[in-house]
Enzyme design. Structure first.
Site, PDB file in Angstrom:
ATOM      1  N   HIS A  19     -60.426 -12.025 -33.838  1.00  0.00           N
ATOM      2  CA  HIS A  19     -59.367 -11.073 -34.157  1.00  0.00           C
ATOM      3  C   HIS A  19     -59.121 -10.092 -33.019  1.00  0.00           C
ATOM      4  CE1 HIS A  19     -60.395 -12.086 -38.572  1.00  0.00           C
ATOM      5  NE2 HIS A  19     -59.445 -12.884 -38.106  1.00  0.00           N
ATOM      6  N   HIS A  42     -54.468 -21.795 -40.587  1.00  0.00           N
ATOM      7  CA  HIS A  42     -55.494 -21.798 -41.640  1.00  0.00           C
ATOM      8  C   HIS A  42     -55.706 -20.353 -42.076  1.00  0.00           C
ATOM      9  CE1 HIS A  42     -56.006 -25.606 -39.554  1.00  0.00           C
ATOM     10  NE2 HIS A  42     -56.589 -26.075 -40.642  1.00  0.00           N
ATOM     11  N   SER A 106     -56.822 -13.055 -40.443  1.00  0.00           N
ATOM     12  CA  SER A 106     -55.828 -13.174 -39.374  1.00  0.00           C
ATOM     13  C   SER A 106     -54.384 -12.921 -39.814  1.00  0.00           C
ATOM     14  CB  SER A 106     -55.946 -14.538 -38.689  1.00  0.00           C
ATOM     15  OG  SER A 106     -55.973 -15.594 -39.628  1.00  0.00           O
ATOM     16  N   ASP A 148     -51.454 -28.675 -45.247  1.00  0.00           N
ATOM     17  CA  ASP A 148     -52.301 -28.753 -44.068  1.00  0.00           C
ATOM     18  C   ASP A 148     -51.614 -28.072 -42.898  1.00  0.00           C
ATOM     19  OD1 ASP A 148     -54.586 -30.143 -42.464  1.00  0.00           O
ATOM     20  OD2 ASP A 148     -52.733 -30.716 -41.419  1.00  0.00           O
ATOM     21  N   GLY A 149     -52.316 -27.124 -42.282  1.00  0.00           N
ATOM     22  CA  GLY A 149     -51.690 -26.326 -41.244  1.00  0.00           C
ATOM     23  C   GLY A 149     -51.437 -27.058 -39.946  1.00  0.00           C
ATOM     24  N   ASP A 169     -57.377 -22.128 -36.426  1.00  0.00           N
ATOM     25  CA  ASP A 169     -58.805 -21.866 -36.683  1.00  0.00           C
ATOM     26  C   ASP A 169     -59.265 -22.506 -37.990  1.00  0.00           C
ATOM     27  OD1 ASP A 169     -57.328 -20.094 -38.238  1.00  0.00           O
ATOM     28  OD2 ASP A 169     -58.894 -18.562 -38.215  1.00  0.00           O
TER      29      ASP A 169
END
Length: 282
Positions: A19, A42, A106, A148-149, A169
């Site tokens: 971060h 994610h 995030s 799904d990213g 991530d």
């Protein structure tokens, strides 16, 4: 597999590294007024309760963000100035209380530092995490996709805004994730070579992260900076460190981020050592 829940690990030493890089890169990109399309592949729950049973069970935040929070309270003037925006955000979240009870994931960091001309698109496949993410996003400007990213990111590129910042991530629950991330990064880069990509990975006793790094080296992507931190007293198994690949980092990012990590290295803070080098030069 969808067993991973970040609530067990929120605020750990890896989150501090990830971060810090996310916020620094975003703020440096914002030196220019044009809009930035931000993507979080994610996203998780966006905000985590550090008093929850999950967090207290592992105690990982105590050795991560809580130690940084304590250092900021005791020696704020000794921290690099690039830590100040993150510390100010945590002060806002704590609402003046001496303890840090919540920690941003995030998406929350993206939203807190986003400007009106920037956009945020998030992905989350886990059913429970996805519901929390949608509740957090509400009816605001944040787009949430329950999918799904990695595949979702490629479907959304190129974005309508002139600039791009992507955070990748995954949990790396399965070994194939390492190759999948490298393949996705290569495909995304071909679509948007000017984009800034931040890829997180765990450093394990099994050294599985080498698969990801080698795949990136062997692939088409250029200008890849690699930042790694390793625990001075690592566990006998599991995660012993944390790594980041930064594609197209803003000019000067490497020096500024290295200075930030130097502040939290050593046994008097997070108990880690840091290294940084170019995995793939220009």
């Amino acid at each position: 597999m969808l067993s991973y829940l970040h609530g067990f690990h929120a605020g750990n030493f890896a989150d501090v590294q990830k971060h810090a890089a996310q916020v620094l890169a975003l703020r440096m990109l914002q030196a220019k007024p044009s809009g930035i399309a931000c993507f979080d592949t994610h996203a998780g729950s966006a905000l985590y309760d550090l008093r929850s049973e999950r967090s207290l069970k592992t105690g990982e935040a105590e050795q991560g963000i809580q130690r940084l929070w304590m250092l900021a309270g005791e020696q704020a003037s000794s921290l690099n100035e690039d830590w100040r925006p993150l510390i100010a955000a945590l002060e806002d979240i704590s609402r003046g209380r001496p303890t840090l009870d919540h920690y941003p994931g995030s998406p929350e960091w993206f939203r807190r530092f986003g400007r009106p001309q920037d956009s945020l698109t998030t992905f989350e496949l886990h059913p429970t995490e996805g519901r929390h993410l949608e509740d957090w996003a509400g009816r605001g400007k944040v787009r949430v996709f329950r999918e799904d990213g990695l595949r979702g990111l490629l479907r959304q590129l190129p974005p309508p805004l002139p600039r791009l910042f992507v955070l990748i991530d995954p949990s790396y629950e399965v070994k194939s994730d390492y190759v999948a991330v490298a393949d996705t990064l290569a495909s995304a880069w071909r679509k948007c070579r000017h984009g800034v990509y931040l890829v997180w990975y765990p450093i394990l006793t099994s050294s599985l992260e080498r698969t990801l790094k080698q795949a990136v080296v062997d692939g088409p992507v250029s200008r890849v900076l690699c930042s790694e931190i390793r625990l001075n007293r690592p566990p006998a198994r599991g995660m012993v460190g944390s790594g980041l690949l930064i594609v197209n980092p803003p000019w000067g990012f490497d020096e500024r981020f290295a200075a930030m990590l130097a502040d939290v290295s050593g046994d008097d803070c997070l108990g880690l050592s840091a290294s940084m080098d170019w995995l793939v030069p220009e």
